[in-house]
Scaffold this active site. Structure first.
Site, PDB file in Angstrom:
ATOM      1  N   ASP A 426       0.846  -1.367  -0.462  1.00 15.38           N
ATOM      2  CA  ASP A 426      -0.261   0.112   0.478  1.00 15.38           C
ATOM      3  C   ASP A 426       0.875   1.219   0.025  1.00 15.38           C
ATOM      4  OD1 ASP A 426      -2.532   2.044   0.522  1.00 15.38           O
ATOM      5  OD2 ASP A 426      -1.384   2.505   2.715  1.00 15.38           O
ATOM      6  N   ASP A 682      -1.583  -0.852   5.235  1.00 18.40           N
ATOM      7  CA  ASP A 682      -2.079   0.010   7.113  1.00 18.40           C
ATOM      8  C   ASP A 682      -3.017   0.476   7.514  1.00 18.40           C
ATOM      9  OD1 ASP A 682      -2.078   1.941   5.585  1.00 18.40           O
ATOM     10  OD2 ASP A 682      -2.218   3.507   7.048  1.00 18.40           O
ATOM     11  N   ASP A 686      -6.890  -2.272   3.141  1.00 20.60           N
ATOM     12  CA  ASP A 686      -5.918  -3.330   3.615  1.00 20.60           C
ATOM     13  C   ASP A 686      -6.567  -4.625   3.982  1.00 20.60           C
ATOM     14  OD1 ASP A 686      -4.354  -1.458   1.582  1.00 20.60           O
ATOM     15  OD2 ASP A 686      -3.513  -0.559   3.535  1.00 20.60           O
TER      16      ASP A 686
END
Length: 929
Positions: A426, A682, A686
């Site tokens: 990410d 995080d 995700d």
């Protein structure tokens, strides 16, 4: 709930079962059916969308959906298959999108009317209580922590452990109580070690949880009040201020310079400017719904109010949470390889024991003694130490990772990371710091620009929107005393940014009684307010385009001094220049990504940011080759099959504008293409990909609790260096397990080969059952465990990742056969030099034990001699001492059936033990690694 306010962008059918199953309640009458769809309950907008969809189906005359019960009554032609009606309802992705599409396109008053609330006063207290009883509490289902019993049971859920347990049961059934107890002890040791390590990690991760948000500010009966998050209901009027955590998906009623950080949901790093104006009808991407705010996002600037349209599991966050339930993690590479190894061991053990039993009967040996030998050999063929060796190797890696600042939830997660071929990252909060900083200033009077940025600013030092706090920080860094500046020019009035004017204006008193006008906002809008020559404007526009191409958020600044008594018109201003803001890349990110790429791992960024922003980050991170990073728009994946998605991902450095479900699709497509995938993230967005990946890695400080709960590894201090360390430790663990497997399987194979050769030569009992047990106790577990203490080999991260396969590949299996054959040949040859059957058995017993123990040295890495392994040397010394006691102490000799040996027989025994070990070491050092 009164209406569904969330688009359910679920993955296509091939990525899991339909998340909204349809149950047929009654279909006895042809052409009439009553169906039940649980997700329609308390969702009138979705129910209405279902009715429209069914009515549009050819042959359907009537459809009635009840949001109270979730039942749907359908009347249709008898020629229409009921399955077609069920299929239309079976997956409501499109219907949910249609239902959600209405909120952002309707006016605030229309939304209030649909919800039965007020856009000015909110709900009544009685109405809120009734709505809570009807819609339920505003909570998301939380992932459950693994109970202790599940952690313990997980230690035994592998084929090698089942195989070992079967060997113990076989020993018990044949009266070999000592063997059964020894095997049980190994199983308890293995399970206890794994349980202790994983339980400690669970407790550490649980300690990272943040306290829940206490309350949300709402307007009820026209009066502001704080209510617990769980009691916010559809129709509530939410009050939005800087720092507010949005309690529900909501349609904006008012917005004054409102900006919201949606990174945890969409992955978009920059705050999103919001406006209460309705958007055009039709589907609109989540990140583009500027008239909406969503649960879990944070207000970074401005003020506003919004009507809650979806709560709990029906919010966008709830849809992401539901994806978590669909995502399943595949077995790790080591799990697959150990299972494959277990199946091979079963075949080898059955073949060897069958051969011994058959040859023994043909030789005329007694049935009872032959069966006893075959059973003993079957138990001896199972490497008791294998589960413990694997567990110990992984436990060492977990401990090493803890020292690197990472908590590992599952033992095999480190090995899975070591086997990763693709690591997906990410962007926001993972590769970047998730905070705004000034990245560029294009002005001939930078100090003047920063002064205007500090005045046209509602933030206080350390508190305010990310954009405005970044401006204050930059002004302070330039030596500007912000407090003194504001005291010298007190603010008289403020005009917030709006859709009609994409800029903010503040008015300040000058010392001479005049007025200072300070402006910041969209560069084009600010330029329109300025008296600027065409050439200068063209230059400013080029600068703006250049900064935007770098992925920066660009602001324009302007100011004017108005004499006392003159009207303070916002026109004819002096243009001061441009300033670019960015979410900075973590300082260590480029070096860590470069290390991963040198290790042969593809680094793939999955982000909700726009393509230009994503490309700029990729360039800063050093991704891509000589031609720069390969960036594709996530929309290009729409309509592609799994293989095409996997090919696109393998050929890219960045996939931009991806949703949580698209991240999940990419991860699963790669996995189904045979790729081992790690995911680092995080945010809540995700979560599904973290759970589905072979190993999920979450940030500990910046990460959302939902991300930590489903991750296998948590980076306590958010340091990316732990990912590289994990890759190194995981590969080292894999190498050590392979070395230990070479040792354990080679020595066990030598026992099968010796007994088989002796039986074929007419020797009825080359080794007694108790001698076989002693050999396994002395040579199996401890040396194998000591081999897991080998440190990571030099250059471990300079070689490509493992490409699957088995713990022992074809080359290693050939080496294994030679190892076992050489050890068996040495012991057999030495036994032929003995004076009698008892002495021959004793010589074979001693030679076999010595050769097996020394064989551990041959299984070390080729360059290991320079590093040493004190644990292995100590283990070999201790075990050799135990073997000497077995050969010399009268009581132990009698128990094991060891006969006294003459000097020549002792020499033969030593030669039969040492020479095979030297041959194996010289032939194929580190062959299994």
């Amino acid at each position: 709930m009164d209406a569904l306010g969330a688009a359910a962008r679920l993955p296509p059918p091939e990525f899991g079962p339909a998340p909204r199953p349809v149950r047929v309640v009654h279909d006895a009458v042809p052409g009439r059916a009553r169906l039940h769809v649980a997700s329609l309950r308390n969702a009138p907008a979705l129910a209405a969308a279902a009715e429209r969809a069914l009515a549009a189906l050819p042959g359907v005359h009537h459809a009635s959906a009840s949001p109270r019960t979730g039942n749907v009554l359908v009347l249709f032609d008898r020629a229409v298959p009921l399955a077609r009606v069920v299929a239309r309802l079976g997956r409501l992705d499109k219907l949910a999108d249609d239902a959600a599409a209405g909120w952002h396109a309707e006016t605030a008053d229309a939304v209030a009317a649909r919800l039965g609330g007020s856009a000015t006063d909110g709900l009544t207290h009685a109405g809120a209580r009734a709505r809570l009883a009807e819609a339920g509490r505003n909570v998301l289902p939380q992932p459950q922590a693994r109970p202790a019993l599940a952690i313990l049971a997980g230690q035994f859920a592998t084929l090698p452990v089942f195989l070992l347990a079967g060997a113990g049961a076989l020993s018990l059934a044949t009266g070999a109580l000592v063997e059964a107890v020894a095997i049980a002890a190994v199983l308890v040791l293995n399970g206890g070690l794994g349980f202790a390590v994983e339980s400690r990690s669970e407790r550490r991760i649980a300690g990272l949880a943040r306290p829940p948000v206490a309350a949300a500010a709402v307007l009820r009966q026209g009066t502001p009040r704080d209510v617990p998050f769980a009691e916010v209901v559809p129709g509530d009027l939410l009050l939005l201020r800087p720092g507010t955590l949005v309690a529900a998906d909501a349609r904006l009623v008012q917005a004054h310079d409102l900006s919201v950080n949606e990174a945890m949901l969409t992955g978009e790093s920059l705050p999103v400017a919001k406006d209460a104006a309705p958007l055009p009808p039709g589907p609109v991407a989540l990140a583009d719904r500027t008239s909406m705010v969503f649960r879990g996002t944070t207000v970074t600037g401005g003020t506003g109010s919004a009507l809650a349209v979806a709560t709990g599991a029906r919010t966008e966050m709830g849809q992401v949470q539901r994806l978590l339930g669909q995502a399943t993690r595949p077995p790790t590479p080591m799990e697959r390889q150990l299972d494959d190894l277990g199946r091979r061991l079963i075949g080898v053990a059955l073949l060897g024991c069958g051969a011994v039993f058959g040859i023994g009967l043909l030789r005329g040996f007694g049935l009872a003694s032959t069966l006893a030998s075959a059973v003993s050999l079957a138990v001896a063929a199972i490497p008791e130490g294998m589960p413990t060796v694997a567990t110990t190797a992984l436990a060492r890696s977990v401990a090493a990772m803890r020292a690197e600042g990472a908590v590992v939830r599952r033992l095999d997660a480190v090995e899975a990371l070591g086997a990763a071929q693709v690591i997906c990252f990410d962007k926001t909060g993972t590769l970047t710091e998730n905070r705004m900083t000034v990245a560029a200033i294009m002005s001939e009077a930078a100090d003047r620009l920063l002064e205007i940025g500090a005045l046209c600013n509602e933030a206080l030092p350390g508190a305010g929107s990310s954009t405005e706090t970044a401006l204050l920080a930059q002004a302070a860094a330039a030596g500007i005393d912000v407090a003194a500046l504001r005291a010298l020019h007190p603010r008289l009035a403020i005009r917030h940014r709006s859709e009609a004017g994409r800029f903010m204006v503040t008015f300040h008193r000058l010392a001479d009684g005049g007025t200072l006008i300070a402006v910041k906002g969209s560069p084009d809008a600010v330029l329109d307010l300025c008296a600027i020559a065409p050439a200068a404007r063209a230059a400013a526009e080029r600068d703006n385009a250049a900064l935007a191409a770098r992925g920066l958020r660009v602001l324009g600044f302007a100011a004017a001094r108005v004499p006392p008594g003159a009207p303070a018109a916002v026109a004819g201003l002096d243009f001061l220049g441009l300033l670019g803001l960015a979410d900075p890349l973590r300082a260590e990110a480029p070096a860590q990504l470069a290390a991963l790429r040198r290790a042969g791992v593809q680094c793939l960024v999955l982000t909700g940011d726009q393509v230009a922003t994503a490309r700029a980050l990729a360039i800063a991170a050093g991704l891509g080759g000589a031609d720069g990073p390969r960036v594709i728009d996530g929309m290009a994946l729409d309509g592609l099959g799994e293989a095409a998605i996997a090919d696109a991902a393998r050929g890219s450095d960045v996939i931009a504008r991806v949703t949580p479900s698209e991240k999940l699709r990419v991860v699963q497509a790669l996995q189904r293409g045979g790729v081992t995938v790690a995911m680092v993230g995080d945010g809540m967005n995700d979560g599904p990909a973290l759970k589905a990946a072979d190993v999920g890695i979450a940030m500990g400080r910046a990460g959302a609790e939902a991300a930590r709960e489903v991750a296998d590894i948590v980076l306590v201090d958010d340091g990316l260096s732990a990912v590289v360390a994990g890759l190194r430790h995981g590969r080292a663990a894999r190498d050590n397990v392979r070395r230990a497997a070479r040792y354990l399987l080679g020595t066990n194979l030598s026992e099968i080969a010796l007994v088989l050769a002796a039986t074929a030569a007419g020797i009825a009992t080359p080794l007694l059952p108790l001698q076989l047990l002693w050999i396994n106790l002395v040579t199996d577990v401890l040396p194998g465990v000591a081999l897991t203490a080998e440190p990571p080999a030099p250059g471990l991260l300079e070689r490509p990742p493992p490409q699957g396969g088995t713990v022992l590949d074809g080359r290693a299996l050939r080496t294994l056969a030679l190892d076992g054959g050489t050890i068996a040949a040495g012991a057999f040859a030495a036994s032929l030099l003995a004076g009698g059957p008892a002495q021959a058995r004793s010589v074979a017993f001693g030679s076999l034990t010595i050769a097996q123990l020394l064989h551990a040295l041959a299984c070390r890495p080729a360059a290991a001699g320079r590093r040493g392994n004190p644990a292995l040397l100590a283990t070999i010394g201790l075990s050799l001492g135990g073997q000497a006691a077995a050969m010399l102490l009268p009581g132990l000799r009698r128990m094991l059936g060891v006969a006294p040996l003459a000097g020549g027989e002792v020499a033969a025994m030593l030669a039969g033990g040492v020479l095979p070990a030297l041959l194996n070491a010289a032939r194929a050092p580190d062959a299994a690694a």
